[in-house]
Scaffold this motif. Structure first.
Motif, PDB file in Angstrom:
ATOM      1  N   THR A  83     -38.245   9.966 -23.363  1.00 25.26           N
ATOM      2  CA  THR A  83     -36.975  10.591 -22.981  1.00 25.26           C
ATOM      3  C   THR A  83     -35.777   9.655 -23.079  1.00 25.26           C
ATOM      4  O   THR A  83     -34.662  10.058 -22.748  1.00 25.26           O
ATOM      5  CB  THR A  83     -37.085  11.111 -21.541  1.00 25.26           C
ATOM      6  OG1 THR A  83     -37.450  10.031 -20.676  1.00 25.26           O
ATOM      7  CG2 THR A  83     -38.126  12.204 -21.446  1.00 25.26           C
ATOM      8  N   ARG A  84     -36.003   8.422 -23.516  1.00 25.86           N
ATOM      9  CA  ARG A  84     -34.888   7.468 -23.627  1.00 25.86           C
ATOM     10  C   ARG A  84     -34.494   7.365 -25.096  1.00 25.86           C
ATOM     11  O   ARG A  84     -35.247   6.868 -25.929  1.00 25.86           O
ATOM     12  CB  ARG A  84     -35.301   6.107 -23.083  1.00 25.86           C
ATOM     13  CG  ARG A  84     -34.157   5.102 -22.998  1.00 25.86           C
ATOM     14  CD  ARG A  84     -34.634   3.809 -22.377  1.00 25.86           C
ATOM     15  NE  ARG A  84     -35.144   4.034 -21.029  1.00 25.86           N
ATOM     16  CZ  ARG A  84     -35.965   3.199 -20.405  1.00 25.86           C
ATOM     17  NH1 ARG A  84     -36.386   2.106 -21.005  1.00 25.86           N
ATOM     18  NH2 ARG A  84     -36.388   3.470 -19.181  1.00 25.86           N
ATOM     19  N   TRP A  85     -33.299   7.808 -25.406  1.00 24.24           N
ATOM     20  CA  TRP A  85     -32.856   7.897 -26.782  1.00 24.24           C
ATOM     21  C   TRP A  85     -32.845   6.521 -27.453  1.00 24.24           C
ATOM     22  O   TRP A  85     -32.399   5.528 -26.882  1.00 24.24           O
ATOM     23  CB  TRP A  85     -31.464   8.513 -26.869  1.00 24.24           C
ATOM     24  CG  TRP A  85     -31.428   9.930 -26.374  1.00 24.24           C
ATOM     25  CD1 TRP A  85     -32.493  10.661 -25.926  1.00 24.24           C
ATOM     26  CD2 TRP A  85     -30.288  10.772 -26.253  1.00 24.24           C
ATOM     27  NE1 TRP A  85     -32.094  11.904 -25.542  1.00 24.24           N
ATOM     28  CE2 TRP A  85     -30.744  12.016 -25.727  1.00 24.24           C
ATOM     29  CE3 TRP A  85     -28.944  10.618 -26.534  1.00 24.24           C
ATOM     30  CZ2 TRP A  85     -29.887  13.083 -25.491  1.00 24.24           C
ATOM     31  CZ3 TRP A  85     -28.096  11.677 -26.302  1.00 24.24           C
ATOM     32  CH2 TRP A  85     -28.558  12.893 -25.779  1.00 24.24           C
ATOM     33  N   ASN A  86     -33.330   6.497 -28.688  1.00 24.56           N
ATOM     34  CA  ASN A  86     -33.331   5.303 -29.535  1.00 24.56           C
ATOM     35  C   ASN A  86     -34.193   4.171 -28.996  1.00 24.56           C
ATOM     36  O   ASN A  86     -34.134   3.061 -29.524  1.00 24.56           O
ATOM     37  CB  ASN A  86     -31.902   4.780 -29.763  1.00 24.56           C
ATOM     38  CG  ASN A  86     -31.068   5.707 -30.628  1.00 24.56           C
ATOM     39  OD1 ASN A  86     -31.611   6.424 -31.463  1.00 24.56           O
ATOM     40  ND2 ASN A  86     -29.768   5.694 -30.428  1.00 24.56           N
ATOM     41  N   SER A  87     -34.972   4.412 -27.955  1.00 26.75           N
ATOM     42  CA  SER A  87     -35.782   3.332 -27.401  1.00 26.75           C
ATOM     43  C   SER A  87     -36.885   2.899 -28.371  1.00 26.75           C
ATOM     44  O   SER A  87     -37.226   1.718 -28.438  1.00 26.75           O
ATOM     45  CB  SER A  87     -36.389   3.749 -26.064  1.00 26.75           C
ATOM     46  OG  SER A  87     -37.219   4.887 -26.208  1.00 26.75           O
ATOM     47  N   THR A  88     -37.438   3.842 -29.132  1.00 25.66           N
ATOM     48  CA  THR A  88     -38.469   3.486 -30.116  1.00 25.66           C
ATOM     49  C   THR A  88     -37.880   2.602 -31.209  1.00 25.66           C
ATOM     50  O   THR A  88     -38.474   1.592 -31.608  1.00 25.66           O
ATOM     51  CB  THR A  88     -39.089   4.747 -30.733  1.00 25.66           C
ATOM     52  OG1 THR A  88     -39.657   5.553 -29.697  1.00 25.66           O
ATOM     53  CG2 THR A  88     -40.180   4.383 -31.735  1.00 25.66           C
ATOM     54  N   LEU A  89     -36.713   2.975 -31.689  1.00 24.82           N
ATOM     55  CA  LEU A  89     -36.055   2.172 -32.726  1.00 24.82           C
ATOM     56  C   LEU A  89     -35.732   0.775 -32.208  1.00 24.82           C
ATOM     57  O   LEU A  89     -35.923  -0.223 -32.917  1.00 24.82           O
ATOM     58  CB  LEU A  89     -34.779   2.874 -33.192  1.00 24.82           C
ATOM     59  CG  LEU A  89     -33.928   2.126 -34.228  1.00 24.82           C
ATOM     60  CD1 LEU A  89     -34.730   1.861 -35.493  1.00 24.82           C
ATOM     61  CD2 LEU A  89     -32.654   2.904 -34.548  1.00 24.82           C
ATOM     62  N   GLU A  90     -35.253   0.673 -30.968  1.00 18.47           N
ATOM     63  CA  GLU A  90     -34.913  -0.640 -30.410  1.00 18.47           C
ATOM     64  C   GLU A  90     -36.157  -1.485 -30.203  1.00 18.47           C
ATOM     65  O   GLU A  90     -36.119  -2.710 -30.415  1.00 18.47           O
ATOM     66  CB  GLU A  90     -34.169  -0.460 -29.084  1.00 18.47           C
ATOM     67  CG  GLU A  90     -33.562  -1.733 -28.529  1.00 18.47           C
ATOM     68  CD  GLU A  90     -32.544  -2.370 -29.456  1.00 18.47           C
ATOM     69  OE1 GLU A  90     -32.439  -3.616 -29.451  1.00 18.47           O
ATOM     70  OE2 GLU A  90     -31.877  -1.623 -30.209  1.00 18.47           O
ATOM     71  N   MET A  91     -37.271  -0.870 -29.817  1.00 17.55           N
ATOM     72  CA  MET A  91     -38.521  -1.619 -29.679  1.00 17.55           C
ATOM     73  C   MET A  91     -38.950  -2.202 -31.017  1.00 17.55           C
ATOM     74  O   MET A  91     -39.342  -3.374 -31.112  1.00 17.55           O
ATOM     75  CB  MET A  91     -39.626  -0.700 -29.135  1.00 17.55           C
ATOM     76  CG  MET A  91     -40.978  -1.379 -28.973  1.00 17.55           C
ATOM     77  SD  MET A  91     -42.283  -0.267 -28.379  1.00 17.55           S
ATOM     78  CE  MET A  91     -42.524   0.755 -29.841  1.00 17.55           C
ATOM     79  N   VAL A  92     -38.860  -1.383 -32.068  1.00 19.19           N
ATOM     80  CA  VAL A  92     -39.241  -1.828 -33.420  1.00 19.19           C
ATOM     81  C   VAL A  92     -38.353  -2.974 -33.887  1.00 19.19           C
ATOM     82  O   VAL A  92     -38.825  -3.987 -34.413  1.00 19.19           O
ATOM     83  CB  VAL A  92     -39.177  -0.645 -34.403  1.00 19.19           C
ATOM     84  CG1 VAL A  92     -39.320  -1.132 -35.847  1.00 19.19           C
ATOM     85  CG2 VAL A  92     -40.259   0.369 -34.081  1.00 19.19           C
ATOM     86  N   LYS A  93     -37.046  -2.841 -33.669  1.00 16.14           N
ATOM     87  CA  LYS A  93     -36.106  -3.873 -34.121  1.00 16.14           C
ATOM     88  C   LYS A  93     -36.357  -5.209 -33.430  1.00 16.14           C
ATOM     89  O   LYS A  93     -36.324  -6.269 -34.072  1.00 16.14           O
ATOM     90  CB  LYS A  93     -34.665  -3.403 -33.883  1.00 16.14           C
ATOM     91  CG  LYS A  93     -34.174  -2.342 -34.855  1.00 16.14           C
ATOM     92  CD  LYS A  93     -32.732  -1.984 -34.565  1.00 16.14           C
ATOM     93  CE  LYS A  93     -32.166  -1.027 -35.590  1.00 16.14           C
ATOM     94  NZ  LYS A  93     -32.067  -1.641 -36.934  1.00 16.14           N
ATOM     95  N   ARG A  94     -36.600  -5.173 -32.139  1.00 16.56           N
ATOM     96  CA  ARG A  94     -36.774  -6.437 -31.407  1.00 16.56           C
ATOM     97  C   ARG A  94     -38.088  -7.120 -31.755  1.00 16.56           C
ATOM     98  O   ARG A  94     -38.155  -8.347 -31.800  1.00 16.56           O
ATOM     99  CB  ARG A  94     -36.680  -6.184 -29.900  1.00 16.56           C
ATOM    100  CG  ARG A  94     -35.303  -5.695 -29.483  1.00 16.56           C
ATOM    101  CD  ARG A  94     -34.956  -6.068 -28.078  1.00 16.56           C
ATOM    102  NE  ARG A  94     -33.653  -5.536 -27.700  1.00 16.56           N
ATOM    103  CZ  ARG A  94     -33.011  -5.818 -26.585  1.00 16.56           C
ATOM    104  NH1 ARG A  94     -33.559  -6.641 -25.711  1.00 16.56           N
ATOM    105  NH2 ARG A  94     -31.837  -5.301 -26.322  1.00 16.56           N
TER     106      ARG A  94
END
Length: 354
Positions: free
Chosen positions: A306-317
């Motif tokens: 439910t947290r927007w863009n959290s998957t993308l931020e996890m991948v980037k970091r």
């Protein structure tokens, strides 16, 4: 230091010096009036003499010193200034969600005293602050209601959420464009709800707020997320329903990932993030490796549906910290394995796609 030369009571009394240069410790002489007293190892009579007979002259300062608060007083705060300070406190407490008992804080009181120059200033009581907050709310509500009466058509957006203490809240916001084509948006309510979030209850909440603000005849559109209860509630209301586009996009991304070939790689990423999130010592070792690799210290991010863009931020970091992660996991000899070259390549494709 020679106590004989230093004297008694910070030098205010000196031992009597005899003609042959010796010191008689049974006699003392006042440094101010030169009176002679018998001394029997007690300073009580000497202190009484200083208090009743002599006022010690002001000492000459030998260098800069920090002045006391009382010495910096410029005068007592006027009533108008005191009211301004209290109103500023009320707005600060209300807008920044500060506890009302902050007015009992001695540090805040001393800051206001120093800034105003009034060493006698006292903070308003909790009751006074609460009364002012209620008055402020009533005044703001009256202004907002007057603004809404000038609108022709009004749209509402609303959402339910649960706090960390497991309490349920409903927030409703009004939106409209005035005659000068200026957009206005402000909250109408953030209220705690006790009943279950059934569609009928959600619909009643929207209608109750509309009646309270006297805008039920001006409502044209209702915006919500795509939760089933909200969609069902919108069907019960005589307004056009506009689902949240951002919420739809987020749900589309999460559902698409769930049925793709990236799920196993993301599961491994979550395990790596959890290894460092749940252990302060592991997180500290990772930050040390980030510094050793010349990178910025930053924590990893756990993705939440439910947290927007959290998957993308996890991948980037994880991609940015590939080297520190590999080194840290190898040194710890952990059961958590770093991503392979092929899995990192998959993450890169997912990053580009998202």
């Amino acid at each position: 230091m020679d106590k004989t030369k230093e004297g008694l009571l910070d030098g205010k009394f000196q031992y009597k010096t005899l003609p042959d240069g010796s010191v008689d410790k049974t006699k003392v002489i006042c440094a101010f009036c030169k009176a002679e007293f018998n001394y029997h190892r007690s300073n009580s009579s000497l202190a009484y003499h200083l208090k009743s007979k002599n006022t010690p002259p002001k000492t000459i300062s030998t260098g800069p010193r920090q002045c006391k608060l009382q010495e910096c007083v410029r005068g007592k705060m006027t009533r108008s200034v005191s009211d301004k300070v209290m109103n500023a406190l009320v707005i600060w407490i209300a807008k920044n969600c500060r506890p009302v008992n902050i007015v009992d804080d001695d540090g805040l009181r001393d800051i206001i005293r120093t800034a105003s120059g009034d060493a006698s200033y006292n903070m308003p009581s909790r009751g006074t602050i609460m009364s002012k907050i209620h008055t402020l709310y009533d005044d703001e509500k009256a202004q907002r209601m007057n603004t809404l009466q000038q609108a022709t058509h009004i749209a509402l957006t609303g959402d339910h959420w649960t706090s960390v203490s497991n309490d349920n809240y409903l927030g409703i916001t009004a939106h409209f464009v005035d005659k000068e084509w200026k957009l206005h948006s402000f909250a109408l309510t953030v209220s705690k709800t006790e009943e279950r979030q059934y569609a009928e209850a959600c619909a009643d909440h929207f209608l109750d707020v509309a009646r309270e603000w006297k805008i039920e005849d001006k409502l044209s559109t209702l915006g919500t997320d795509s939760a089933r209860n909200m969609v069902a509630a919108a069907r019960l209301l005589p307004f056009e329903h506009l689902p949240c586009t951002a919420h739809i996009l987020q749900r589309t991304v999460t559902v698409s990932i769930h049925g793709s070939g990236f799920e196993s790689v993301l599961a491994k990423c979550r395990k790596i993030v959890g290894h460092f999130k749940h252990s302060p010592s592991n997180a500290h070792e990772l930050m040390e490796q980030q510094v050793a690799c010349g990178q910025k210290q930053e924590p990893l991010v756990q993705d939440v549906t439910t947290r927007w863009n959290s998957t993308l931020e996890m991948v980037k970091r994880i991609q940015r910290n590939k080297s520190p992660l590999t080194t840290t996991l190898a040194q710890q000899k952990s059961n958590v394995a770093m991503l392979t070259t092929q899995e990192l390549a998959k993450l890169q494709k997912l990053d580009s796609a998202m």
